[in-house]
Design a protein around this motif. Structure first.
Motif, short mmCIF file in Angstrom:
data_model
loop_
_atom_site.label_atom_id
_atom_site.label_comp_id
_atom_site.label_asym_id
_atom_site.label_seq_id
_atom_site.Cartn_x
_atom_site.Cartn_y
_atom_site.Cartn_z
N GLN A 61 0.18 10.28 -9.05
CA GLN A 61 -1.13 10.79 -9.43
C GLN A 61 -1.25 10.66 -10.94
O GLN A 61 -0.29 10.87 -11.67
CB GLN A 61 -1.30 12.26 -9.02
CG GLN A 61 -1.48 12.46 -7.54
CD GLN A 61 -0.17 12.44 -6.77
OE1 GLN A 61 0.83 12.86 -7.27
NE2 GLN A 61 -0.21 11.96 -5.56
N VAL A 62 -2.46 10.33 -11.40
CA VAL A 62 -2.70 10.10 -12.82
C VAL A 62 -3.93 10.88 -13.26
O VAL A 62 -4.93 10.93 -12.55
CB VAL A 62 -2.94 8.59 -13.10
CG1 VAL A 62 -3.24 8.35 -14.56
CG2 VAL A 62 -1.75 7.77 -12.65
N ALA A 63 -3.83 11.49 -14.42
CA ALA A 63 -4.99 12.11 -15.06
C ALA A 63 -5.03 11.58 -16.49
O ALA A 63 -3.98 11.39 -17.11
CB ALA A 63 -4.85 13.63 -15.07
N LEU A 64 -6.22 11.31 -16.99
CA LEU A 64 -6.33 10.82 -18.36
C LEU A 64 -7.59 11.33 -19.00
O LEU A 64 -8.56 11.67 -18.33
CB LEU A 64 -6.27 9.29 -18.40
CG LEU A 64 -7.15 8.51 -17.42
CD1 LEU A 64 -8.41 8.01 -18.08
CD2 LEU A 64 -6.34 7.33 -16.91
N GLN A 65 -7.54 11.42 -20.32
CA GLN A 65 -8.70 11.88 -21.07
C GLN A 65 -9.76 10.78 -21.08
O GLN A 65 -9.43 9.59 -20.96
CB GLN A 65 -8.28 12.25 -22.49
CG GLN A 65 -7.42 13.49 -22.55
CD GLN A 65 -7.03 13.85 -23.97
OE1 GLN A 65 -6.75 12.99 -24.78
NE2 GLN A 65 -7.01 15.16 -24.24
N PRO A 66 -11.03 11.16 -21.22
CA PRO A 66 -12.10 10.15 -21.21
C PRO A 66 -11.96 9.08 -22.30
O PRO A 66 -12.49 7.98 -22.16
CB PRO A 66 -13.37 10.98 -21.43
CG PRO A 66 -13.03 12.36 -21.01
CD PRO A 66 -11.56 12.52 -21.30
N SER A 67 -11.23 9.37 -23.36
CA SER A 67 -11.06 8.39 -24.44
C SER A 67 -10.08 7.28 -24.11
O SER A 67 -9.97 6.30 -24.83
CB SER A 67 -10.61 9.10 -25.72
OG SER A 67 -9.38 9.77 -25.50
N VAL A 68 -9.35 7.42 -23.00
CA VAL A 68 -8.38 6.40 -22.58
C VAL A 68 -9.06 5.46 -21.60
O VAL A 68 -9.68 5.89 -20.63
CB VAL A 68 -7.15 7.05 -21.92
CG1 VAL A 68 -6.18 5.99 -21.43
CG2 VAL A 68 -6.46 8.00 -22.87
N SER A 69 -8.95 4.17 -21.87
CA SER A 69 -9.50 3.18 -20.93
C SER A 69 -8.35 2.52 -20.19
O SER A 69 -7.22 2.47 -20.69
CB SER A 69 -10.34 2.13 -21.67
OG SER A 69 -9.54 1.42 -22.58
N TYR A 70 -8.63 2.02 -18.99
CA TYR A 70 -7.58 1.39 -18.21
C TYR A 70 -8.11 0.11 -17.56
O TYR A 70 -9.30 -0.05 -17.34
CB TYR A 70 -7.02 2.33 -17.16
CG TYR A 70 -8.00 2.71 -16.08
CD1 TYR A 70 -8.04 1.99 -14.89
CD2 TYR A 70 -8.87 3.77 -16.24
CE1 TYR A 70 -8.94 2.34 -13.89
CE2 TYR A 70 -9.77 4.11 -15.25
CZ TYR A 70 -9.80 3.39 -14.08
OH TYR A 70 -10.68 3.72 -13.10
N THR A 82 -5.16 1.85 -22.70
CA THR A 82 -5.36 1.69 -24.13
C THR A 82 -6.25 2.79 -24.68
O THR A 82 -7.01 3.42 -23.93
CB THR A 82 -6.01 0.32 -24.46
OG1 THR A 82 -7.24 0.22 -23.75
CG2 THR A 82 -5.12 -0.82 -24.08
N GLY A 83 -6.14 3.00 -25.99
CA GLY A 83 -7.02 3.94 -26.67
C GLY A 83 -6.31 5.21 -27.05
O GLY A 83 -5.21 5.50 -26.60
N PRO A 84 -6.97 6.01 -27.88
CA PRO A 84 -6.40 7.33 -28.20
C PRO A 84 -6.60 8.27 -27.03
O PRO A 84 -7.49 8.09 -26.21
CB PRO A 84 -7.23 7.77 -29.41
CG PRO A 84 -8.55 7.10 -29.20
CD PRO A 84 -8.23 5.77 -28.56
N GLY A 85 -5.73 9.24 -26.92
CA GLY A 85 -5.86 10.23 -25.86
C GLY A 85 -4.56 10.43 -25.13
O GLY A 85 -3.55 9.77 -25.40
#
Length: 84
Positions: free
Chosen positions: A4-13, A37-40
């Protein structure tokens, strides 16, 4: 194994297909590769759901009482379950 993965909106995949079928099938790497990629922040959870739930339950504070919210029959259920 499911992850399972959770990421902040600032991270793109981006999901990419692994180059060669032979390598993907026999190399143990899988068929797809996720590029983040991206900050977060990114959180990964690889425990089976039952083990994760067990760890959360064990870490939760135990009050020793069972509370049934929103049910008129909550107390009756405790008596029938043998809790009282």
């Amino acid at each position: 194994m499911a992850v399972q993965v959770a990421l902040q909106p600032s991270v793109s995949y981006e999901i990419q297909f692994v180059g060669k079928i032979k390598t993907a099938l026999f190399g143990g790497e899988g068929l797809f590769f996720a590029s983040l990629t991206g900050p977060g922040r990114v959180w990964l959870q690889s425990l089976p759901l039952s083990r994760m739930a067990d760890r959360i339950y064990k870490a939760a504070p135990q009050t020793g009482t069972r509370r049934e919210e929103g049910s008129i029959l909550g107390g009756l259920g405790n008596i029938l379950d043998g809790d009282r």
